[in-house]
Structure formats: structure tokens, C-alpha cells
Scaffold this motif. Structure first.
Motif, mmCIF file in Angstrom:
data_model
loop_
_atom_site.group_PDB
_atom_site.id
_atom_site.type_symbol
_atom_site.label_atom_id
_atom_site.label_comp_id
_atom_site.label_asym_id
_atom_site.label_seq_id
_atom_site.Cartn_x
_atom_site.Cartn_y
_atom_site.Cartn_z
ATOM 1 N N GLY A 1 -4.421 2.278 -2.970
ATOM 2 C CA GLY A 1 -5.191 1.079 -2.650
ATOM 3 C C GLY A 1 -4.395 0.061 -1.933
ATOM 4 N N ALA B 1 -7.777 0.604 6.063
ATOM 5 C CA ALA B 1 -9.030 1.352 6.116
ATOM 6 C C ALA B 1 -9.173 2.111 7.432
ATOM 7 C CB ALA B 1 -10.208 0.401 5.924
ATOM 8 N N GLU C 1 -12.074 -0.137 0.698
ATOM 9 C CA GLU C 1 -10.705 -0.591 0.963
ATOM 10 C C GLU C 1 -10.746 -2.029 1.466
ATOM 11 O OE1 GLU C 1 -7.050 -1.447 1.396
ATOM 12 O OE2 GLU C 1 -7.484 0.569 0.627
ATOM 13 N N GLY D 1 -10.272 1.590 -3.502
ATOM 14 C CA GLY D 1 -8.927 1.704 -2.944
ATOM 15 C C GLY D 1 -8.769 2.972 -2.132
ATOM 16 N N THR D 2 -9.196 2.952 -0.880
ATOM 17 C CA THR D 2 -9.078 4.138 -0.024
ATOM 18 C C THR D 2 -7.622 4.439 0.283
ATOM 19 O OG1 THR D 2 -11.130 3.419 1.039
ATOM 20 C CG2 THR D 2 -9.942 5.238 2.072
ATOM 21 N N SER E 1 0.863 -1.181 0.000
ATOM 22 C CA SER E 1 0.000 0.000 0.000
ATOM 23 C C SER E 1 0.896 1.227 0.000
ATOM 24 C CB SER E 1 -0.924 0.022 1.227
ATOM 25 O OG SER E 1 -1.884 1.053 1.108
#
Length: 419
Positions: free
Chosen positions: A419, A163, A157, A134-135, A107
């Protein structure tokens, strides 16, 4: 130095970043410039990793934070237009370590120029409801909240820890969008239909759920990629019930894959069972160099992985292999490459045929490639030239040959993803 110096410094750095992005053409509207000037990126990456390349060993990742580097230096790095890795191996963050470590990025916070350029390409207007896949750190989500209002942003996410960190960062920055922990491929039906869908991780195909949660006129922006490395950002417009069409956008955009779209460890088949070697005009550059040729090669063999063993060993320098034990092994020099093939499919023959069609069409760049999405079939076509079907869920071949040599894919080549 005044007590509020870091806050003042961050505001100045945001203004400078916005100016730089506008000058480069990434920011094209007053609304998105205001978002860049307002959203505090430091809230979303309080710690991150700096990459250390080594000749004699694996890449290392050095933890960076205000405590370790000092406020001024940390903020300056935060607001550089680069991607920052925030997680390794699906679990390790920079807050978890005190010195450089080995690991595989899972990430990161995407470079601001790409984030804003994608938001601009999405062509949002006031009142649009957006689904973000994809937060990640939440920075891109925050930009969307600033532009459209938090109630119009739904972000999904897959990683619960990522998340949770994003939710806290968004709260500190004053934003409370609708956040969902789950598989981005499934979207978020509770808030559908959406006017826009944007993905900050890559997919091998366009998930059907996104079409079901859209309506005619919905714009979808997603990076299509695969297991060889071919990649491109695609802009689609929904045209009807679960149908859409569009094209790749200019330039080469690479994101980390959605985790469900990562390959299983490659299984190396018995290479002695292949046919005899032959000369080939194509070298491994069609597998290793970003560009339309690499994308075409990937479209020709969508289930294959590329493994680079390098010269001088017992294994071929370059190997294409897919789960049904089909393979193509390349060996030689820049002036003389040979290929040996085995298994039920002649992978290199397929690559050669695809590249010949692309060349016959005039070697067009990817922005001419047309993408059509219909129920049960997704296709990429060169206008006036060949076309290829994209893989879809479940079309991954059989995992025969268990117990043979396995090679785990390494994915730190991507410039970053939220993401």
C-alpha cells in the motif's frame, strides 16, 4: 545463454518460491500455489531499493534494477522472500536516482510469504468479490486476479503515481482488475457489497465504510496498529448491519500505516512542568519490543507517540507524548527506571494499569484478544480480562502547543506493504 533465458529463469524461480512457501506452510492450497507459480513478480518491481544500515548516519537506500545488477542477480533478488521498498518520501523511486539515498519508505512490495498467507487466511472461494485496500506494486492484486478472476477484484490506492505504475504492471502481466485511486478508508461503494476485504496497509481502527460495503458473512482482514508500534493482523466476520467481530491471528504482522492514519509530528511539551519522578517496575521494553505487552501499552494510550532520544542527552531517553501535552518521560538503567509525568493525563499510570490487567489475565498472547466492531464503538478485549476502545476518526486530540519542539515520526521499521 539463449535470448529467452531471463523468462525461463524467472519461471524456475517462481516454482522454487512456490515450493519454499508451501514447505513453510504459507501456501496451503493448490489454487494459491498455482498463482505464485504464474504471476511474474519482476513485472511489479522492475526497480526497487536495498537497505543499507549505517552506524554513523541515517539509513540509506540503494537502487536495484536489471540494468545495474544484471538479469540473473536482479531476478534472484526479486524472488527472494523479502519485502522490497519501491518508494521513498511519497515520491522518489529507484528509477529516479543513480546512487544510494536517504529517505523514509512510503511504499513497498510485501514479502510473498506474507501476501499469500493473508490471501489464504481470507478464505476466498470461487466467485468471491474482493475489495483490496492498498494496490501498491500490484503483485498482491495480480495473485487475487489469477485466483478469482480480474472482474472480481477491486483495488484502491491512495497515491496516483503508485496506482499508475501498478496499472501498467498489471497490464503487462495480463490482468485488468477494477482499479480505484482514492482513500482506502472510503472503500469503493460502486462495486459493493463485497464478500471479502483485505488491507495491505495498517489502520488504527476498522473504517466504517468497509462495514457498509459488506454483508453478513463478509470476512475482513486488516492489520490494526498505532503510534507506539503495537500491531497485529485481525480477522473479522461481519455479523450484521455495520457490526463485526473476530480475533487477532497468531504472529506479528507489521505494515506501513494508511497515510491518513500516520501521526502528525510530535510536539514536545515543557517537561519542567511535570510532577516529580518516581520509580517504575516497567521499563521501555514495553514500548520497543514487539509482543502483546507493547500492544496492550498502545491500547492504553492510543493517542500517544513514543520517541526514543537515547541516553546521554538533555532530553529523557524515552518519551510518551500526546497532542494535549500529556507526557511520560522515562530515564534510568535496565535495573532502575524512573518516570516523570505531566499534562492532563498520567500516561504511564494508564500503561501500568493496562499491563497489570493483562498480567492478571495470565499474560495471554494476541491471538486471544477479541475485537468487536459496532457503530460508534470498536473494542479490543482479553477474554475474562480488561478491554480497551480503539480510536476512531476525529479522536486525535487538540494540537495545542504549536511552536515547541516537533519531532517527525520515522516509519521504516515496517517489513513492507503493497500500500
Amino acid at each position: 545463454m539463449t535470448p529467452d533465458h531471463p523468462t525461463w529463469h524467472a519461471a524456475e524461480l517462481r516454482k522454487q518460491l512456490a515450493e519454499d512457501l508451501a514447505r513453510a506452510g504459507h501456501v496451503r492450497s493448490a489454487e494459491w500455489r498455482a498463482a505464485v507459480e504464474s504471476v511474474p513478480r519482476q513485472e511489479f518491481i522492475p526497480e526497487f531499493f536495498a537497505k543499507i544500515d549505517r552506524i554513523d548516519g541515517p539509513t540509506l537506500w540503494d537502487p536495484i534494477s536489471a540494468e545495474r545488477s544484471g538479469d540473473d542477480r536482479w531476478l534472484e533478488v526479486v524472488y527472494e522472500d523479502i519485502s522490497h521498498v519501491t518508494q521513498l518520501d511519497g515520491k522518489t523511486t529507484a528509477a529516479d536516482v543513480v546512487e544510494a539515498v536517504d529517505g523514509n519508505p512510503t511504499s513497498s512490495s510485501t514479502m510473498p510469504s506474507l501476501v499469500v498467507q493473508m490471501w489464504e487466511d481470507l478464505e476466498v472461494v470461487d466467485g468471491n468479490r474482493v475489495l483490496e485496500i492498498g494496490t501498491g506494486t500490484g503483485y498482491s492484486t495480480a495473485l487475487g486476479c489469477h485466483r478469482l478472476g480480474e472482474d472480481n477484484i477491486t483495488s484502491v490506492e491512495v497515491d496516483p503515481q503508485v496506482a499508475a505504475r501498478a496499472g501498467r504492471a498489471l497490464g503487462r502481466a495480463g490482468y485488468r482488475p477494477h482499479l480505484v485511486v482514492g482513500d482506502g478508508e472510503a472503500g469503493s461503494p460502486d462495486r459493493a457489497p463485497y464478500d471479502r476485504i483485505i488491507a495491505t496497509c495498517s489502520f488504527r481502527y476498522v473504517p466504517s465504510a468497509w462495514l457498509e460495503q459488506s454483508k453478513p458473512g463478509t470476512i475482513i482482514l486488516v492489520t490494526l496498529s498505532g503510534w507506539i508500534g503495537g500491531t497485529g493482523l485481525v480477522k473479522l466476520t461481519v455479523t450484521g448491519d455495520r457490526t463485526a467481530e473476530g480475533q487477532f491471528l497468531p504472529g506479528y504482522v507489521s505494515f506501513m500505516s494508511a497515510r491518513a492514519h500516520n501521526p502528525e509530528p510530535a510536539i514536545i511539551p515543557n517537561l519542567s512542568e511535570g510532577s516529580g519522578s518516581r520509580e517504575t517496575e516497567l521499563g521501555p521494553e514495553v514500548l520497543t519490543a514487539y509482543g502483546p505487552a507493547q500492544l496492550v501499552a498502545q491500547l492504553a494510550v492510543p493517542e500517544a507517540q513514543h520517541i526514543n532520544f537515547g541516553p546521554g542527552g538533555d532530553l529523557p531517553e524515552h518519551l510518551l507524548v500526546q497532542p494535549d501535552e500529556s507526557y511520560a518521560a522515562l530515564s534510568g538503567t535496565a535495573a532502575n527506571w524512573t518516570v516523570e509525568q505531566g499534562g492532563p493525563h498520567r500516561l504511564w499510570d494508564q500503561v501500568e494499569t493496562a499491563l497489570a490487567g493483562w498480567r492478571q489475565a495470565g499474560e495471554p498472547d494476541i491471538e486471544t484478544f477479541h475485537v468487536t466492531v459496532k457503530p460508534g464503538e470498536q473494542q479490543v478485549q482479553i477474554p475474562g480480562g480488561p478491554s480497551w476502545r480503539l480510536p476512531s476518526g476525529g479522536e486525535t486530540g487538540s494540537q495545542s502547543g504549536l511552536g515547541r519542539l516537533q519531532v517527525t515520526p520515522h516509519t521504516d521499521r515496517c517489513p513492507g506493504t503493497d500500500g
